[in-house]
Design a protein around this motif. Structure first.
Motif, mmCIF file in Angstrom:
data_model
loop_
_atom_site.group_PDB
_atom_site.id
_atom_site.type_symbol
_atom_site.label_atom_id
_atom_site.label_comp_id
_atom_site.label_asym_id
_atom_site.label_seq_id
_atom_site.Cartn_x
_atom_site.Cartn_y
_atom_site.Cartn_z
ATOM 1 N N LEU A 1 0.837 -1.200 0.000
ATOM 2 C CA LEU A 1 0.000 0.000 0.000
ATOM 3 C C LEU A 1 0.873 1.251 0.000
ATOM 4 O O LEU A 1 0.610 2.205 -0.741
ATOM 5 N N MET A 2 1.913 1.252 0.803
ATOM 6 C CA MET A 2 2.690 2.473 0.993
ATOM 7 C C MET A 2 3.605 2.803 -0.189
ATOM 8 O O MET A 2 3.824 3.990 -0.473
ATOM 9 N N PRO B 1 16.069 10.705 -6.684
ATOM 10 C CA PRO B 1 16.698 10.287 -5.424
ATOM 11 C C PRO B 1 15.759 10.401 -4.219
ATOM 12 O O PRO B 1 15.787 9.555 -3.334
ATOM 13 N N LEU B 2 14.914 11.421 -4.208
ATOM 14 C CA LEU B 2 13.957 11.566 -3.108
ATOM 15 C C LEU B 2 12.995 10.386 -3.074
ATOM 16 O O LEU B 2 12.791 9.763 -2.027
ATOM 17 N N LEU B 3 12.418 10.052 -4.202
ATOM 18 C CA LEU B 3 11.468 8.943 -4.277
ATOM 19 C C LEU B 3 12.145 7.617 -3.933
ATOM 20 O O LEU B 3 11.625 6.833 -3.139
ATOM 21 N N LEU B 4 13.308 7.379 -4.503
ATOM 22 C CA LEU B 4 14.025 6.125 -4.221
ATOM 23 C C LEU B 4 14.420 6.045 -2.746
ATOM 24 O O LEU B 4 14.379 4.964 -2.146
ATOM 25 N N GLY B 5 14.775 7.183 -2.154
ATOM 26 C CA GLY B 5 15.126 7.202 -0.734
ATOM 27 C C GLY B 5 13.940 6.870 0.154
ATOM 28 O O GLY B 5 14.052 6.091 1.109
ATOM 29 N N ALA C 1 13.476 3.615 2.492
ATOM 30 C CA ALA C 1 13.151 3.716 3.918
ATOM 31 C C ALA C 1 11.962 2.830 4.262
ATOM 32 O O ALA C 1 11.947 2.171 5.313
ATOM 33 N N ILE C 2 10.967 2.799 3.392
ATOM 34 C CA ILE C 2 9.792 1.941 3.626
ATOM 35 C C ILE C 2 10.212 0.468 3.620
ATOM 36 O O ILE C 2 9.732 -0.326 4.435
ATOM 37 N N LEU C 3 11.124 0.100 2.731
ATOM 38 C CA LEU C 3 11.624 -1.277 2.702
ATOM 39 C C LEU C 3 12.364 -1.616 3.996
ATOM 40 O O LEU C 3 12.168 -2.701 4.563
ATOM 41 N N VAL C 4 13.178 -0.699 4.480
ATOM 42 C CA VAL C 4 13.892 -0.930 5.744
ATOM 43 C C VAL C 4 12.895 -1.089 6.891
ATOM 44 O O VAL C 4 13.038 -1.984 7.731
ATOM 45 N N ILE C 5 11.874 -0.233 6.919
ATOM 46 C CA ILE C 5 10.835 -0.342 7.956
ATOM 47 C C ILE C 5 10.152 -1.710 7.883
ATOM 48 O O ILE C 5 9.894 -2.334 8.912
#
Length: 166
Positions: free
Chosen positions: A104-105, A129-133, A137-141
């Motif tokens: 979803l996110m 870079p903003l979008l990929l970052g 971060a969502i993947l790390v979460i």
């Protein structure tokens, strides 16, 4: 507004409640709990969002994400009724439903960053870079969160076994 069609608004507003519902359940229970009122509302909202993707999406990957989301929802909400999986059911349920929140996110942040502010979005390229970052971060979460959920469930199950023996 934001270049969204009426069907796009149906999709957006139908799936939007899933975000605070997931956040609430993660904060309160440490996972998405399918047999609670917020869990049922999450299921409905996610199902609306995932099924309406087929009406509004323009990229093939969107269909794949929708199909994966629907499959994970059905697994997460149905696994408790499958007897032969035993104690693994709670792990399958937790991981499946956490993956639905991740699925979803990812499009949510992508679409938001590509549409807001109206007329001058933060991101104009999917390789930004903003979008990929933010996606990273969502993947790390997700990885940290699922790991914590598994550790919590294992400890909870171990404590229950010790309590039964004691």
């Amino acid at each position: 507004m934001f270049g969204i069609t009426p069907l796009g608004w149906l999709h957006t507003l139908g799936s939007l409640p899933a975000i605070p519902l997931a956040a609430y359940m993660f904060a309160r229970y440490g996972r998405i709990t399918p047999r609670t009122k917020p869990g049922i509302a999450y299921f409905i909202s996610m199902l609306i969002g995932a099924t309406t993707v087929f009406l509004v999406a323009h990229q093939t990957i969107s269909y794949g994400i929708a199909i994966a989301t629907i499959a994970l929802l059905l697994i997460g909400y149905g696994i408790a009724h499958v007897n032969f999986v035993g104690r693994a059911a709670i792990y399958i349920e937790t991981i499946s439903l956490s993956l639905t929140a991740f699925l979803l996110m990812i499009p949510t942040v992508s679409e938001t960053l590509r549409r807001v502010p109206d007329g001058h979005p933060f991101v104009t390229d999917l390789k930004s870079p903003l979008l990929l970052g933010v996606q990273g971060a969502i993947l790390v979460i997700l990885v940290v969160g699922v790991t914590a959920q598994i550790i919590f469930l294992r400890r909870k199950n171990s404590a229950a076994v010790i309590e039964l023996r004691g």
